[in-house]
Motif scaffolding. Structure first.
Motif, PDB file in Angstrom:
ATOM      1  N   LYS A 154      11.588  31.280-101.691  1.00 37.52           N
ATOM      2  CA  LYS A 154      11.986  32.640-102.087  1.00 37.52           C
ATOM      3  C   LYS A 154      11.120  33.690-101.415  1.00 37.52           C
ATOM      4  O   LYS A 154      11.610  34.694-100.896  1.00 37.52           O
ATOM      5  N   ASP A 163      18.998  40.656 -97.348  1.00 34.69           N
ATOM      6  CA  ASP A 163      19.542  40.209 -98.638  1.00 34.69           C
ATOM      7  C   ASP A 163      20.774  39.325 -98.448  1.00 34.69           C
ATOM      8  O   ASP A 163      21.553  39.120 -99.380  1.00 34.69           O
ATOM      9  N   TYR A 344      25.429  41.883-109.428  1.00 38.68           N
ATOM     10  CA  TYR A 344      24.164  41.757-110.143  1.00 38.68           C
ATOM     11  C   TYR A 344      24.242  40.622-111.159  1.00 38.68           C
ATOM     12  O   TYR A 344      25.216  40.499-111.896  1.00 38.68           O
ATOM     13  N   PHE A 352      18.932  39.385-110.078  1.00 43.19           N
ATOM     14  CA  PHE A 352      19.263  39.155-108.680  1.00 43.19           C
ATOM     15  C   PHE A 352      20.404  40.074-108.263  1.00 43.19           C
ATOM     16  O   PHE A 352      21.251  40.451-109.084  1.00 43.19           O
ATOM     17  N   ALA A 368      18.804  31.008-107.256  1.00 43.99           N
ATOM     18  CA  ALA A 368      17.982  32.181-106.937  1.00 43.99           C
ATOM     19  C   ALA A 368      18.623  32.877-105.752  1.00 43.99           C
ATOM     20  O   ALA A 368      19.531  32.349-105.101  1.00 43.99           O
ATOM     21  N   GLY A 369      18.129  34.065-105.484  1.00 39.90           N
ATOM     22  CA  GLY A 369      18.643  34.847-104.378  1.00 39.90           C
ATOM     23  C   GLY A 369      17.791  36.076-104.200  1.00 39.90           C
ATOM     24  O   GLY A 369      16.613  36.104-104.584  1.00 39.90           O
ATOM     25  N   GLU A 371      15.931  38.910-105.118  1.00 41.92           N
ATOM     26  CA  GLU A 371      15.461  39.367-106.425  1.00 41.92           C
ATOM     27  C   GLU A 371      15.230  40.871-106.399  1.00 41.92           C
ATOM     28  O   GLU A 371      14.660  41.412-105.453  1.00 41.92           O
ATOM     29  N   TYR A 374      12.172  41.954-112.470  1.00 44.53           N
ATOM     30  CA  TYR A 374      11.792  40.875-113.375  1.00 44.53           C
ATOM     31  C   TYR A 374      11.280  41.499-114.669  1.00 44.53           C
ATOM     32  O   TYR A 374      10.854  42.657-114.704  1.00 44.53           O
TER      33      TYR A 374
END
Length: 453
Positions: A154, A163, A344, A352, A368-369, A371, A374
């Protein structure tokens, strides 16, 4: 014990005869004795330059087989402690690992706009190069079967500033079942006996044994069979290892050719390193690297395609959200969307933003991708990965340009002066470094520990 002493100890484990036996039915140019001696020497990492990188402030020499690769000429230069590295201008890796990237065409424009998969992607050295090469209209699926290795993957994908990717964590067979024949190119940097790692002091005596070679070869067979199923008819497979054994290298490609699954795809710029049709080698005693193997094969147009199984199974905590459901401070950090719309997703405590034009199967396989934010407790914060966005992928509303001294202090974890309030990205010479949150006088450092000097 020093690194060089460790390398000598590892290399001295093997006799010339053991090396020749492990390599197998191929002549070692210059002889196994020279190879053994070179495996006891330290080989400094190369810099794989980002296409948008600024000029470096130290002297380099080119890597002959990869046009975007170079090495520092002075041994006392520490590229990882430069602001150019902090800003994502280059990635550090053994120059041998650039051979597979050359075979894939990552230093050309041929991958622009393509859909590609790195099937064994961590820690991200090759995946990040693929991501840079596909540009703003391609898409990368970086698959890493071992969940514990996803964090560095990541991080390294985020350093590209793009992205245009998603990360999955599936066994290759299962991934092929779920996704089908979707990719223009699949890269397999396969688990192997790791004989080239001896020169980095990272491997044990079993690397040269026939038992380990055959165990690795059997595993590679299965991974390559899955890789072929992921390709579109006429697509291209690039295969690489960090080992010297023929059974793990040329023999693997010959097996696919003998099955009439494809034909070797020669890479003109690598002709000086050819070991067999479509296969290429680097040797530690000839090419100032740990050693490497890479091969390129084009899948037959007649190879049967497989349709993706698009059953959508969300993880227990995952939810797709609209822009209206984003964290309340969202508009203090970002524009409403990048140049291309985003989908989203909140998965637990992470938000993400996947490209809205990403393939339909992304939501069924991604863990995952890219981000964006958080959550700690009930508080959402912007992610470091989003701070590194560049070009068309950039989303941040506010930046704060800093001088070299302040930039170095920031990378060391210190606060920096900032007269403006709120969240903004500290940057140096237009290179993003990371987030600060300022009270109008001091910018609190939000650089993650893994990125600090």
């Amino acid at each position: 014990m020093s690194d060089s002493d460790s390398q000598r100890d590892h290399a001295s484990i093997f006799s010339v005869a053991e090396i020749e036996s492990a390599v197998g039915a191929i002549e070692i140019p210059g002889g196994a004795a020279a190879m053994r001696e070179a495996m006891s020497r330290r080989h400094f990492n190369a810099l794989r330059m980002h296409r948008s990188a600024a000029d470096l402030d130290f002297e380099t020499k080119p890597v002959d087989w990869y046009s975007l690769g170079c090495k520092a000429t002075a041994t006392d230069v520490r590229p990882s402690r430069t602001l150019a590295y902090a800003g994502g201008d280059f990635y550090l890796q053994d120059s041998g690992s650039l051979l597979a990237l050359a075979a894939a065409g990552c230093d050309t424009d041929e991958l622009a706009g393509q859909r590609v998969c790195d099937l064994c992607a961590a820690p991200g050295g090759k995946a990040s190069a693929l991501l840079e090469a596909i540009g703003d209209d391609g898409f990368l699926l970086a698959n890493e079967p071992i969940r514990s290795r996803i964090a560095p993957l990541k991080y390294n994908l985020a350093r590209t500033g793009s992205d245009r990717y998603a990360i999955s964590s599936l066994d290759p067979d299962r991934l092929a079942d779920k996704v089908g024949s979707e990719f223009d190119l699949v890269l397999v940097d396969a688990p192997c006996s790791g004989q080239a790692l001896v020169s980095r002091g990272k491997q044990n005596p079993a690397a040269m044994t026939d038992k380990q070679v055959q165990h690795s070869a059997s595993r590679q067979n299965r991974i390559l069979d899955a890789a072929v199923r992921l390709l579109k008819p006429g697509g291209r497979l690039v295969y690489s290892t960090c080992t010297f054994a023929v059974d793990e290298n040329e023999a693997q490609m010959q097996r696919l050719v003998d099955a009439d699954w494809g034909t070797p795809a020669s890479v003109t710029n690598l002709s000086d390193y050819q070991s067999a049709s479509g296969c290429y080698r680097l040797w530690p005693h000839l090419h100032d690297c740990a050693g490497a193997f890479a091969a390129s094969m084009q899948l037959a147009d007649s190879f049967p395609t497989r349709t993706a199984k698009l059953s959508r199974k969300k993880s227990r905590n995952e939810t797709r959200v609209s822009e209206k459901q984003l964290p309340k401070d969202w508009k203090q950090w970002y524009r409403e969307s990048a140049s291309k719309p985003l989908n989203y997703h909140i998965d637990g405590s992470v938000l993400f933003g996947f490209a809205a034009d990403a393939p339909a199967w992304v939501e069924s396989v991604a863990v995952a991708g890219p981000e964006l934010a958080y959550r700690t407790g009930q508080t959402w914060k912007p992610s470091h990965e989003a701070a590194m966005r560049k070009g068309n992928a950039a989303m941040a509303l506010q930046t704060h340009e800093v001088d070299e001294a302040s930039a170095r202090n920031f990378m060391a974890g210190s606060t920096i002066s900032c007269p403006d309030r709120g969240w903004r990205i500290a940057q140096h010479q237009d290179r993003p470094l990371g987030w600060i949150k300022s009270d109008g006088r001091v910018g609190k450092n939000h650089l993650p520990g893994s990125a600090r000097w």
